[in-house]
Design an enzyme around this catalytic site. Structure first.
Site, mmCIF file in Angstrom:
data_model
loop_
_atom_site.group_PDB
_atom_site.id
_atom_site.type_symbol
_atom_site.label_atom_id
_atom_site.label_comp_id
_atom_site.label_asym_id
_atom_site.label_seq_id
_atom_site.Cartn_x
_atom_site.Cartn_y
_atom_site.Cartn_z
ATOM 1 N N ARG A 40 -0.242 24.247 6.498
ATOM 2 C CA ARG A 40 0.332 24.344 5.161
ATOM 3 C C ARG A 40 -0.241 25.528 4.403
ATOM 4 O O ARG A 40 0.128 25.754 3.256
ATOM 5 C CB ARG A 40 -0.003 23.080 4.376
ATOM 6 C CG ARG A 40 1.129 22.068 4.289
ATOM 7 C CD ARG A 40 0.559 20.852 3.583
ATOM 8 N NE ARG A 40 1.513 20.072 2.878
ATOM 9 C CZ ARG A 40 2.132 19.005 3.386
ATOM 10 N NH1 ARG A 40 1.921 18.638 4.625
ATOM 11 N NH2 ARG A 40 2.964 18.318 2.635
ATOM 12 N N ARG A 85 5.826 5.872 -2.316
ATOM 13 C CA ARG A 85 4.540 6.527 -2.107
ATOM 14 C C ARG A 85 3.964 6.933 -3.451
ATOM 15 O O ARG A 85 4.686 7.379 -4.324
ATOM 16 C CB ARG A 85 4.727 7.761 -1.229
ATOM 17 C CG ARG A 85 4.351 7.501 0.211
ATOM 18 C CD ARG A 85 4.730 8.621 1.101
ATOM 19 N NE ARG A 85 4.202 9.916 0.667
ATOM 20 C CZ ARG A 85 4.359 11.036 1.353
ATOM 21 N NH1 ARG A 85 5.026 11.015 2.490
ATOM 22 N NH2 ARG A 85 3.876 12.172 0.910
ATOM 23 N N ARG A 141 12.826 7.909 -2.791
ATOM 24 C CA ARG A 141 12.327 7.561 -1.454
ATOM 25 C C ARG A 141 11.558 6.252 -1.446
ATOM 26 O O ARG A 141 10.742 5.974 -2.321
ATOM 27 C CB ARG A 141 11.426 8.688 -0.947
ATOM 28 C CG ARG A 141 10.769 8.389 0.384
ATOM 29 C CD ARG A 141 10.341 9.633 1.083
ATOM 30 N NE ARG A 141 9.088 10.170 0.561
ATOM 31 C CZ ARG A 141 8.455 11.202 1.115
ATOM 32 N NH1 ARG A 141 8.968 11.791 2.173
ATOM 33 N NH2 ARG A 141 7.334 11.638 0.600
ATOM 34 N N LYS A 169 11.171 16.592 7.380
ATOM 35 C CA LYS A 169 10.349 16.863 8.561
ATOM 36 C C LYS A 169 10.162 15.596 9.388
ATOM 37 O O LYS A 169 10.216 15.638 10.606
ATOM 38 C CB LYS A 169 8.987 17.435 8.138
ATOM 39 C CG LYS A 169 9.104 18.745 7.356
ATOM 40 C CD LYS A 169 7.753 19.395 7.098
ATOM 41 C CE LYS A 169 6.854 18.614 6.151
ATOM 42 N NZ LYS A 169 7.292 18.649 4.730
ATOM 43 N N ARG A 187 3.701 19.086 -6.157
ATOM 44 C CA ARG A 187 3.760 19.316 -4.705
ATOM 45 C C ARG A 187 4.708 20.462 -4.389
ATOM 46 O O ARG A 187 4.456 21.263 -3.500
ATOM 47 C CB ARG A 187 4.192 18.048 -3.973
ATOM 48 C CG ARG A 187 3.050 17.030 -3.841
ATOM 49 C CD ARG A 187 3.573 15.633 -3.674
ATOM 50 N NE ARG A 187 4.218 15.415 -2.401
ATOM 51 C CZ ARG A 187 5.152 14.477 -2.194
ATOM 52 N NH1 ARG A 187 5.543 13.692 -3.194
ATOM 53 N NH2 ARG A 187 5.692 14.336 -1.017
HETATM 54 P P1 ADP Z 1 5.122 15.634 2.127
HETATM 55 O O1 ADP Z 1 5.503 16.630 3.174
HETATM 56 O O2 ADP Z 1 6.210 14.673 1.798
HETATM 57 O O3 ADP Z 1 4.474 16.229 0.908
HETATM 58 P P2 ADP Z 1 2.882 14.674 3.763
HETATM 59 O O4 ADP Z 1 2.854 13.265 4.183
HETATM 60 O O5 ADP Z 1 3.068 15.717 4.774
HETATM 61 O O6 ADP Z 1 4.004 14.690 2.645
HETATM 62 O O7 ADP Z 1 1.550 15.020 2.932
HETATM 63 C C1 ADP Z 1 1.095 14.238 1.873
HETATM 64 C C2 ADP Z 1 -0.145 14.859 1.243
HETATM 65 O O8 ADP Z 1 -1.203 14.937 2.208
HETATM 66 C C3 ADP Z 1 0.023 16.292 0.764
HETATM 67 O O9 ADP Z 1 0.577 16.357 -0.530
HETATM 68 C C4 ADP Z 1 -1.426 16.786 0.801
HETATM 69 O O10 ADP Z 1 -2.176 16.309 -0.282
HETATM 70 C C5 ADP Z 1 -1.952 16.139 2.062
HETATM 71 N N1 ADP Z 1 -1.764 17.000 3.254
HETATM 72 C C6 ADP Z 1 -0.975 16.724 4.337
HETATM 73 N N2 ADP Z 1 -1.024 17.732 5.238
HETATM 74 C C7 ADP Z 1 -1.859 18.664 4.721
HETATM 75 C C8 ADP Z 1 -2.325 19.950 5.151
HETATM 76 N N3 ADP Z 1 -1.922 20.474 6.331
HETATM 77 N N4 ADP Z 1 -3.174 20.620 4.341
HETATM 78 C C9 ADP Z 1 -3.595 20.119 3.168
HETATM 79 N N5 ADP Z 1 -3.186 18.932 2.694
HETATM 80 C C10 ADP Z 1 -2.342 18.199 3.453
#
Ligand code: ADP
Ligand code: ZN
Length: 211
Positions: free
Chosen positions: A88, A156, A123, A13, A167
């Site tokens: 999400r 990370r 990563r 993404k 996840r």
């Molecule tokens: P990735 O897509 O690689 O998992 P992100 O950087 O988008 O990583 O998100 C990292 C973390 O931040 C998620 O695992 C979650 O804990 C939190 N997070 C991000 N966006 C949301 C969302 N829209 N709703 C709930 N938690 C979120």
């Protein structure tokens, strides 16, 4: 134009979002980045969400929705944006509608679970500029240093093997139903991840431009 990037963690993404941004001059709004920033700056909010992120769980809807609302009020969001990592959950998608936001297209990046695990476990990210690398597939020019800013790269915290699996599980359970949700609205565009990043980027840009 208002776009959503949907896809498992590590589906690309961030990478493809950047290509859309460069072509359409839209800001990328990443709730993951906003959340990590809150954690790094040690605010009350950051303290509250830290444990969810490190466990690979979603941050509660109410909290993320508020973070997003505040960000969308910034002037750079006036002419549209790319949402990376939001919504999400179905509740988050409904919250967008309640805010009166009309999404034009949802780009769904399809990558199989095994590739996801492989990608995330290799990563490396630059905490200064956000660039991301892979130890095997897209290594930095100098080991462990960002090509752009020469700062040291790091893994990370939520890219640990056990957290990656959690996840993914959470993605299938809570986020994947959004595909049907947006399919029913005629907004979903599926893009199958290709071996070469630039091939996927081409498909993504075509999907954004599609009717
Ligand atoms: P990735 O897509 O690689 O998992 P992100 O950087 O988008 O990583 O998100 C990292 C973390 O931040 C998620 O695992 C979650 O804990 C939190 N997070 C991000 N966006 C949301 C969302 N829209 N709703 C709930 N938690 C979120
Ligand atoms: Zn950098």
């Amino acid at each position: 134009m208002k776009l959503i990037l949907l896809g498992a963690p590590g589906a690309g993404k961030g990478t493809h979002g950047a290509a859309i941004r460069d072509q359409y001059h839209l800001p990328i709004i990443s709730t993951g980045d906003l959340i990590r920033k809150a954690i790094q700056s040690g605010t009350d909010l950051g303290e509250k969400v830290k444990s969810y992120v490190s466990a690979g769980q979603l941050v509660p809807d109410e909290i993320v929705i508020n973070i997003l609302k505040e960000r969308l009020q910034q002037p750079d969001c006036q002419d549209g944006y790319i949402l990376d990592g939001f919504p999400r959950t179905i509740a988050q998608a409904r919250a967008l509608e309640e805010m009166g936001i009309v999404i034009d297209r949802v780009i769904d990046l399809e990558v199989d679970d095994q590739s996801i695990v492989e990608r995330l476990s290799g990563r490396l990210v630059c905490s200064a500029c956000g660039a991301s690398y892979h130890t095997k597939y897209s290594p930095p020019k100098e080991p462990n240093l960002c090509d752009n800013c020469k700062k040291p790269l790091s893994r990370r915290q939520d890219d640990e093997p056990a957290t990656i699996l959690e996840r993914l599980r959470v993605y299938h359970e809570q986020t994947e139903p959004l595909k049907d949700y947006y399919e029913a609205q005629g907004k979903l565009r599926r893009v199958i991840g290709q071996e070469q990043v630039q091939d996927t980027t081409r498909l993504v840009l075509a999907a954004v431009a599609s009717e």
